[in-house]
Design an enzyme around this catalytic site. Structure first.
Site, PDB file in Angstrom:
ATOM      1  N   SER A 143       0.859  -1.190   0.000  1.00 46.67           N
ATOM      2  CA  SER A 143       0.000   0.000   0.000  1.00 46.67           C
ATOM      3  C   SER A 143       0.889   1.233   0.000  1.00 46.67           C
ATOM      4  O   SER A 143       2.088   1.142   0.333  1.00 46.67           O
ATOM      5  CB  SER A 143      -0.875  -0.006   1.257  1.00 46.67           C
ATOM      6  OG  SER A 143      -1.500   1.251   1.449  1.00 46.67           O
ATOM      7  N   TYR A 156      -3.404  -0.611  10.068  1.00 49.56           N
ATOM      8  CA  TYR A 156      -3.211  -0.883   8.629  1.00 49.56           C
ATOM      9  C   TYR A 156      -1.828  -0.413   8.187  1.00 49.56           C
ATOM     10  O   TYR A 156      -1.108  -1.139   7.483  1.00 49.56           O
ATOM     11  CB  TYR A 156      -4.312  -0.159   7.847  1.00 49.56           C
ATOM     12  CG  TYR A 156      -4.365  -0.452   6.371  1.00 49.56           C
ATOM     13  CD1 TYR A 156      -5.003  -1.593   5.879  1.00 49.56           C
ATOM     14  CD2 TYR A 156      -3.811   0.436   5.442  1.00 49.56           C
ATOM     15  CE1 TYR A 156      -5.077  -1.846   4.517  1.00 49.56           C
ATOM     16  CE2 TYR A 156      -3.887   0.189   4.080  1.00 49.56           C
ATOM     17  CZ  TYR A 156      -4.516  -0.943   3.620  1.00 49.56           C
ATOM     18  OH  TYR A 156      -4.598  -1.202   2.273  1.00 49.56           O
TER      19      TYR A 156
HETATM   20  N1  LIG Z   1      -8.363  -0.098  -2.633  1.00 53.61           N
HETATM   21  C1  LIG Z   1      -7.259   0.559  -2.388  1.00 53.61           C
HETATM   22  O1  LIG Z   1      -7.193   1.779  -2.584  1.00 53.61           O
HETATM   23  C2  LIG Z   1      -6.044  -0.166  -1.851  1.00 53.61           C
HETATM   24  C3  LIG Z   1      -4.877   0.576  -1.741  1.00 53.61           C
HETATM   25  C4  LIG Z   1      -3.741  -0.055  -1.278  1.00 53.61           C
HETATM   26  C5  LIG Z   1      -3.775  -1.391  -0.949  1.00 53.61           C
HETATM   27  N2  LIG Z   1      -4.933  -2.088  -1.051  1.00 53.61           N
HETATM   28  C6  LIG Z   1      -4.889  -3.512  -0.690  1.00 53.61           C
HETATM   29  O2  LIG Z   1      -5.373  -4.287  -1.751  1.00 53.61           O
HETATM   30  C7  LIG Z   1      -5.842  -5.536  -1.254  1.00 53.61           C
HETATM   31  C8  LIG Z   1      -7.224  -5.793  -1.804  1.00 53.61           C
HETATM   32  O3  LIG Z   1      -8.123  -4.849  -1.261  1.00 53.61           O
HETATM   33  P1  LIG Z   1      -9.328  -4.206  -2.080  1.00 53.61           P
HETATM   34  O4  LIG Z   1      -9.046  -2.784  -2.238  1.00 53.61           O
HETATM   35  O5  LIG Z   1      -9.639  -5.018  -3.291  1.00 53.61           O
HETATM   36  O6  LIG Z   1     -10.484  -4.307  -0.977  1.00 53.61           O
HETATM   37  P2  LIG Z   1     -11.736  -5.281  -0.824  1.00 53.61           P
HETATM   38  O7  LIG Z   1     -12.196  -5.044   0.565  1.00 53.61           O
HETATM   39  O8  LIG Z   1     -12.681  -5.080  -1.942  1.00 53.61           O
HETATM   40  O9  LIG Z   1     -11.117  -6.738  -0.981  1.00 53.61           O
HETATM   41  C9  LIG Z   1     -10.477  -7.421   0.051  1.00 53.61           C
HETATM   42  C10 LIG Z   1     -10.513  -8.907  -0.249  1.00 53.61           C
HETATM   43  O10 LIG Z   1      -9.872  -9.615   0.806  1.00 53.61           O
HETATM   44  C11 LIG Z   1     -10.722 -10.661   1.243  1.00 53.61           C
HETATM   45  N3  LIG Z   1     -10.478 -10.965   2.641  1.00 53.61           N
HETATM   46  C12 LIG Z   1     -10.545 -10.109   3.696  1.00 53.61           C
HETATM   47  N4  LIG Z   1     -10.299 -10.769   4.843  1.00 53.61           N
HETATM   48  C13 LIG Z   1     -10.070 -12.061   4.492  1.00 53.61           C
HETATM   49  C14 LIG Z   1      -9.755 -13.231   5.239  1.00 53.61           C
HETATM   50  N5  LIG Z   1      -9.659 -13.208   6.566  1.00 53.61           N
HETATM   51  N6  LIG Z   1      -9.575 -14.382   4.559  1.00 53.61           N
HETATM   52  C15 LIG Z   1      -9.707 -14.431   3.219  1.00 53.61           C
HETATM   53  N7  LIG Z   1      -9.998 -13.357   2.463  1.00 53.61           N
HETATM   54  C16 LIG Z   1     -10.184 -12.200   3.098  1.00 53.61           C
HETATM   55  C17 LIG Z   1     -12.128 -10.159   1.006  1.00 53.61           C
HETATM   56  O11 LIG Z   1     -13.064 -11.228   0.969  1.00 53.61           O
HETATM   57  C18 LIG Z   1     -11.952  -9.436  -0.345  1.00 53.61           C
HETATM   58  O12 LIG Z   1     -12.048 -10.356  -1.400  1.00 53.61           O
HETATM   59  C19 LIG Z   1      -5.783  -5.428   0.275  1.00 53.61           C
HETATM   60  O13 LIG Z   1      -4.605  -6.043   0.745  1.00 53.61           O
HETATM   61  C20 LIG Z   1      -5.729  -3.929   0.493  1.00 53.61           C
HETATM   62  O14 LIG Z   1      -5.130  -3.600   1.715  1.00 53.61           O
HETATM   63  C21 LIG Z   1      -6.066  -1.507  -1.504  1.00 53.61           C
END
Ligand SMILES: NC(=O)c1ccc[n+]([C@@H]2O[C@H](COP(=O)([O-])OP(=O)(O)OC[C@H]3O[C@@H](n4cnc5c(N)ncnc54)[C@H](O)[C@@H]3O)[C@@H](O)[C@H]2O)c1
Length: 251
Positions: A143, A156
């Site tokens: 991130s 986080y």
């Molecule tokens: N969206 C952003 O701006 C952003 C920025 C930086 C990093 N991220 C990272 O990207 C990754 C994906 O996030 P996203 O943005 O798609 O959000 P999201 O909330 O849409 O997706 C998160 C995914 O992780 C799964 N998940 C959560 N807890 C879990 C568990 N205990 N066991 C199995 N699966 C689990 C959820 O079911 C979902 O499919 C994460 O690691 C998040 O921290 C996102």
């Protein structure tokens, strides 16, 4: 001649691929030729599974709560038993937005259990056969908060700084064994992770104003970086955290 980005014949495990970035990454890898194992909550993976099957790629769904550390070794052993896993994408993640003075131990542990400890033990469980075989790619989803502190997201930020650290530590151990460990640091992307930010008009405006590209990222903006780091094109890339952020970190 085979493209260095071609993933035909490779098998990739992606965690949390039911929606958001994980879904886009899994579909992107399938478009590049990979077969997929989607590791996460079974009921939430059906749409991604169907998209990959429509592309003509192999796809399996395996239940796993990434916060259940005992289950990780058991489930990974089952997957590894009769399959060669060439690529691991550690994408599953959670976020709790709270003032630091209000963060409970339960919330702190929940975020770290999934985002850092679960990620590490998945690297270990899938990395072991990769290192023994002398071939494999691991891509951890970090991130911008692997570099910055963020606002009201201390657990986080701690976890994502840890993801960058684990990525570099494993790269140091495993680069010489033929396994490339890298990370992608997405910027501000339109997914469930950022719903609260986008619902806050002032915060959303100030975020977009700082992004040189002038827009929020789309989940599909991440796929190319994931394909690259999963492919032979990245055979000499180790311990790198690749920012995909519309220029945010360049400001
Ligand atoms: N969206 C952003 O701006 C952003 C920025 C930086 C990093 N991220 C990272 O990207 C990754 C994906 O996030 P996203 O943005 O798609 O959000 P999201 O909330 O849409 O997706 C998160 C995914 O992780 C799964 N998940 C959560 N807890 C879990 C568990 N205990 N066991 C199995 N699966 C689990 C959820 O079911 C979902 O499919 C994460 O690691 C998040 O921290 C996102």
């Amino acid at each position: 001649m085979r493209s260095p980005f071609d993933l035909t014949g490779r098998r990739a495990v992606v965690t949390g691929a039911g929606r958001g970035l994980g879904s886009a990454i899994a579909v992107g890898l399938a478009q590049a030729g990979a077969d997929l194992v989607l590791l996460g909550r079974r009921e939430s993976q059906a749409a991604t599974r169907d998209q990959i099957a429509d592309l003509g790629r192999g796809v399996e769904v395996v239940d796993l709560d990434v916060g259940d550390h005992d289950a990780i070794g058991r489930v990974a052993a089952e997957v590894n038993r009769d399959r060669q896993v060439d690529i691991l994408i550690n994408n599953a993640g959670v976020i709790d937005r709270e003032n630091s003075v209000d963060v409970s131990q339960e919330s702190w542990n929940r975020v770290l259990d999934v985002n850092l400890t679960g990620l590490f033990f998945l690297c270990q469980a899938f990395g072991r056969p990769m290192t023994e075989r002398g071939q494999g790619k691991i891509v951890n989803i970090a991130s911008l908060l692997s570099f910055q502190g963020g606002i009201r997201v201390a657990s986080y930020a701690a976890g994502k700084h840890g993801v960058a650290g684990v990525t570099k530590a494993l790269a140091n151990e495993w680069a010489g064994l033929g396994v490339q460990v890298n990370a992608i640091a997405p910027g501000y992307m339109v997914t469930d992770n950022t719903t609260a930010l986008r619902a806050d008009a002032d915060r959303s405006r100030s975020i977009v104003e700082r992004i040189p590209a002038g827009r929020w990222g789309d989940a599909s903006d991440i796929s190319g970086a994931a394909v690259f780091l999963s492919s032979a094109a990245a055979d000499y890339v180790n311990g790198h955290v690749l920012v995909v952020d519309g220029g945010w970190m360049a400001r």
